[in-house]
Design a protein around this motif. Structure first.
Motif, PDB file in Angstrom:
ATOM      1  N   ASP A  66     -23.262 122.707  39.747  1.00  0.00           N
ATOM      2  CA  ASP A  66     -24.602 122.844  40.344  1.00  0.00           C
ATOM      3  C   ASP A  66     -24.562 123.372  41.769  1.00  0.00           C
ATOM      4  O   ASP A  66     -25.549 123.262  42.507  1.00  0.00           O
ATOM      5  CB  ASP A  66     -25.357 121.516  40.296  1.00  0.00           C
ATOM      6  CG  ASP A  66     -24.644 120.382  41.019  1.00  0.00           C
ATOM      7  OD1 ASP A  66     -23.470 120.564  41.426  1.00  0.00           O
ATOM      8  OD2 ASP A  66     -25.248 119.298  41.169  1.00  0.00           O
ATOM      9  N   ASN A  67     -23.444 123.986  42.169  1.00  0.00           N
ATOM     10  CA  ASN A  67     -23.391 124.591  43.501  1.00  0.00           C
ATOM     11  C   ASN A  67     -24.348 125.780  43.589  1.00  0.00           C
ATOM     12  O   ASN A  67     -24.615 126.475  42.610  1.00  0.00           O
ATOM     13  CB  ASN A  67     -21.970 125.052  43.832  1.00  0.00           C
ATOM     14  CG  ASN A  67     -21.103 123.936  44.379  1.00  0.00           C
ATOM     15  OD1 ASN A  67     -20.002 123.696  43.890  1.00  0.00           O
ATOM     16  ND2 ASN A  67     -21.576 123.233  45.397  1.00  0.00           N
ATOM     17  N   VAL A  68     -24.857 125.982  44.824  1.00  0.00           N
ATOM     18  CA  VAL A  68     -25.831 127.051  45.086  1.00  0.00           C
ATOM     19  C   VAL A  68     -25.105 128.241  45.712  1.00  0.00           C
ATOM     20  O   VAL A  68     -24.359 128.080  46.681  1.00  0.00           O
ATOM     21  CB  VAL A  68     -26.943 126.549  46.028  1.00  0.00           C
ATOM     22  CG1 VAL A  68     -27.927 127.672  46.343  1.00  0.00           C
ATOM     23  CG2 VAL A  68     -27.669 125.353  45.399  1.00  0.00           C
ATOM     24  N   PHE A  69     -25.353 129.431  45.171  1.00  0.00           N
ATOM     25  CA  PHE A  69     -24.701 130.664  45.620  1.00  0.00           C
ATOM     26  C   PHE A  69     -25.742 131.683  46.076  1.00  0.00           C
ATOM     27  O   PHE A  69     -26.867 131.699  45.567  1.00  0.00           O
ATOM     28  CB  PHE A  69     -23.924 131.317  44.470  1.00  0.00           C
ATOM     29  CG  PHE A  69     -22.760 130.533  43.943  1.00  0.00           C
ATOM     30  CD1 PHE A  69     -21.456 130.915  44.232  1.00  0.00           C
ATOM     31  CD2 PHE A  69     -22.964 129.430  43.123  1.00  0.00           C
ATOM     32  CE1 PHE A  69     -20.378 130.208  43.720  1.00  0.00           C
ATOM     33  CE2 PHE A  69     -21.896 128.718  42.604  1.00  0.00           C
ATOM     34  CZ  PHE A  69     -20.597 129.104  42.907  1.00  0.00           C
ATOM     35  N   GLU A  70     -25.339 132.555  46.977  1.00  0.00           N
ATOM     36  CA  GLU A  70     -26.116 133.755  47.252  1.00  0.00           C
ATOM     37  C   GLU A  70     -25.881 134.705  46.075  1.00  0.00           C
ATOM     38  O   GLU A  70     -24.737 134.941  45.691  1.00  0.00           O
ATOM     39  CB  GLU A  70     -25.683 134.392  48.570  1.00  0.00           C
ATOM     40  CG  GLU A  70     -25.968 133.512  49.786  1.00  0.00           C
ATOM     41  CD  GLU A  70     -25.322 134.040  51.071  1.00  0.00           C
ATOM     42  OE1 GLU A  70     -25.192 135.280  51.183  1.00  0.00           O
ATOM     43  OE2 GLU A  70     -24.946 133.219  51.933  1.00  0.00           O
ATOM     44  N   ILE A  71     -26.946 135.242  45.492  1.00  0.00           N
ATOM     45  CA  ILE A  71     -26.789 136.053  44.278  1.00  0.00           C
ATOM     46  C   ILE A  71     -26.886 137.555  44.540  1.00  0.00           C
ATOM     47  O   ILE A  71     -26.799 138.364  43.601  1.00  0.00           O
ATOM     48  CB  ILE A  71     -27.814 135.643  43.206  1.00  0.00           C
ATOM     49  CG1 ILE A  71     -29.255 135.881  43.684  1.00  0.00           C
ATOM     50  CG2 ILE A  71     -27.594 134.192  42.786  1.00  0.00           C
ATOM     51  CD1 ILE A  71     -30.301 135.679  42.585  1.00  0.00           C
ATOM     52  N   TYR A  89     -35.175 131.426  48.915  1.00  0.00           N
ATOM     53  CA  TYR A  89     -34.855 132.549  49.790  1.00  0.00           C
ATOM     54  C   TYR A  89     -33.796 132.037  50.755  1.00  0.00           C
ATOM     55  O   TYR A  89     -33.929 130.964  51.340  1.00  0.00           O
ATOM     56  CB  TYR A  89     -36.100 132.999  50.552  1.00  0.00           C
ATOM     57  CG  TYR A  89     -35.952 134.320  51.261  1.00  0.00           C
ATOM     58  CD1 TYR A  89     -36.338 135.504  50.639  1.00  0.00           C
ATOM     59  CD2 TYR A  89     -35.435 134.383  52.545  1.00  0.00           C
ATOM     60  CE1 TYR A  89     -36.213 136.724  51.295  1.00  0.00           C
ATOM     61  CE2 TYR A  89     -35.303 135.596  53.205  1.00  0.00           C
ATOM     62  CZ  TYR A  89     -35.689 136.770  52.577  1.00  0.00           C
ATOM     63  OH  TYR A  89     -35.552 137.983  53.217  1.00  0.00           O
ATOM     64  N   ALA A  90     -32.730 132.776  50.932  1.00  0.00           N
ATOM     65  CA  ALA A  90     -31.568 132.284  51.671  1.00  0.00           C
ATOM     66  C   ALA A  90     -31.855 132.061  53.153  1.00  0.00           C
ATOM     67  O   ALA A  90     -32.716 132.707  53.753  1.00  0.00           O
ATOM     68  CB  ALA A  90     -30.402 133.259  51.520  1.00  0.00           C
ATOM     69  N   SER A  91     -31.110 131.129  53.726  1.00  0.00           N
ATOM     70  CA  SER A  91     -31.212 130.810  55.151  1.00  0.00           C
ATOM     71  C   SER A  91     -29.853 130.344  55.652  1.00  0.00           C
ATOM     72  O   SER A  91     -29.149 129.605  54.963  1.00  0.00           O
ATOM     73  CB  SER A  91     -32.250 129.703  55.372  1.00  0.00           C
ATOM     74  OG  SER A  91     -32.182 129.215  56.698  1.00  0.00           O
ATOM     75  N   HIS A  92     -29.494 130.809  56.838  1.00  0.00           N
ATOM     76  CA  HIS A  92     -28.263 130.320  57.471  1.00  0.00           C
ATOM     77  C   HIS A  92     -28.502 129.013  58.208  1.00  0.00           C
ATOM     78  O   HIS A  92     -27.608 128.180  58.313  1.00  0.00           O
ATOM     79  CB  HIS A  92     -27.724 131.357  58.467  1.00  0.00           C
ATOM     80  CG  HIS A  92     -27.138 132.566  57.822  1.00  0.00           C
ATOM     81  ND1 HIS A  92     -26.046 132.513  56.978  1.00  0.00           N
ATOM     82  CD2 HIS A  92     -27.508 133.875  57.893  1.00  0.00           C
ATOM     83  CE1 HIS A  92     -25.756 133.739  56.557  1.00  0.00           C
ATOM     84  NE2 HIS A  92     -26.627 134.581  57.100  1.00  0.00           N
TER      85      HIS A  92
END
Length: 362
Positions: free
Chosen positions: A78-83, A216-219
């Motif tokens: 269930d790890n989250v990745f940038e796709i 939506y990705a965030s650092h």
């Protein structure tokens, strides 16, 4: 009596034997996939998560390697990745959703939404943007990108960065993979929906489908279960930082294999789009001269073992992704990796073929 006993026992015997055979076949498939992935992803390096499904049911889901090298944290399913560019599927579907609502047309010129866009005398439509046939220069190939890569930029600022570049070709004349087109599509989504691209995707797609781990990705924000991204030179290093406002609607989403399976099922079952509109995404479009481009809207349209294969990969600093769907057999395979040094593209296709071959022998 002996004859009756045998005739009654024989069907039970066959059911038992066939059941064992199918079980062994499933076990054999799992073992074959394990062997391929254990060879490609070492246990003490960056890893990956793979999921395979058949007829809407998960038949394989495993994690390999580490999600964080510095803390030595094992990868979890269930790890989250940038796709990366798998984001384009969501952008394309968002455009089609707005089309169904009568808010835009695919043959509309982009100057309807960006009046000052210099088309150099050419007619660029939303269709051209979706199919990578616009001829617009890909912003990743424009000089000066490194100087803005870490800056937060508004969509129109990114568009201004590449819009005055010379055209690569006339719209519809060639197919050339193009991130600029999907940046423009993101801006059009914002103009038409009166929502930010981030809000549109999260509220109208992720929330509606229950894709709770996608975003939506965030650092800066804390993302539960986030896998760290890596690059490899002589040794592994942390991935380069880039502002997610740069790839924007062409590559700035994050997800898990489970959420991407939910996404695939929603597309298959016409949850967001009707059947006719869905087919637009998977049409093999052609150039002006009639040559096929093997691309629809947000998906490559290819063949695998003489059947259609809808697929797309993604690559962004520290991450690579790949998804393959065989609609005729309802087989879906997705792989997400946390090192841009180790692409899941070929092994994802290989696993899809394994599932297909197993299905054909059952």
């Amino acid at each position: 009596m002996k004859y009756i006993f045998r005739t009654r026992l024989l069907p039970l015997f066959l059911i038992f034997v066939l059941g064992i055979q199918q079980y062994l076949t499933a076990q054999d498939l799992e073992s074959k996939i394990d062997q391929v992935l254990e060879t490609k992803f070492e246990s003490n390096g960056p890893g990956a998560v793979f999921l395979a499904t058949k007829n809407g049911k998960i038949i394989y889901n495993k994690a390999f390697g580490l999600s964080n090298l510095e803390l030595q944290v094992p990868m979890q399913t269930d790890n989250v990745f940038e796709i990366g560019s798998m984001t384009k599927q969501f952008t394309a579907v968002a455009i089609l959703m707005l089309m169904e609502e009568g808010k835009l047309g695919l043959e509309e010129e982009i100057t309807q939404y960006i009046p000052d866009y210099p088309t150099h005398g050419h007619r660029i439509t939303i269709h051209h943007l979706l199919t990578h046939t616009s001829g617009i220069k890909d912003f990743t190939k424009v000089k000066g990108l490194n100087t803005i890569a870490q800056n937060h930029m508004e969509p129109m600022e990114i568009i201004d960065f590449f819009k005055d570049e010379p055209m690569d070709f006339a719209p519809g004349a060639e197919f050339k993979y193009n991130n600029s087109g999907y940046v423009l599509l993101g801006y059009i989504i914002e103009k038409v929906s009166e929502m930010s691209y981030e809000d549109f995707v999260e509220q109208r797609i992720f929330n509606r489908l229950g894709m709770a781990s996608s975003r939506y990705a965030s650092h800066s924000e804390v993302v539960p279960k986030r896998a760290s991204g890596y690059h490899k030179k002589e040794d592994y290093i942390n991935a380069r930082h880039i502002s997610f406002s740069i790839p924007y609607a062409s590559g700035s989403l994050m997800s898990t294999v489970a959420d991407m399976f939910t996404w695939e099922e929603a597309i298959k079952n016409h949850v967001l789009l009707n059947k006719e509109t869905t087919q637009l995404a998977f049409t093999n479009y052609t150039l002006n001269n009639g040559d096929p481009i093997h691309y629809g809207y947000g998906w490559h349209v290819k063949e695998m073992e003489d059947m259609f294969s809808y697929e797309h990969g993604g690559s962004i600093f520290g991450f690579k992704s790949m998804g393959v769907y065989l609609p005729q057999e309802d087989i879906y395979v997705i792989g997400l990796s946390n090192c841009d040094c180790n692409s899941p593209t070929e092994v994802t296709r290989e696993i899809a073929k394994m599932v297909l071959e197993t299905n054909q022998t059952d």
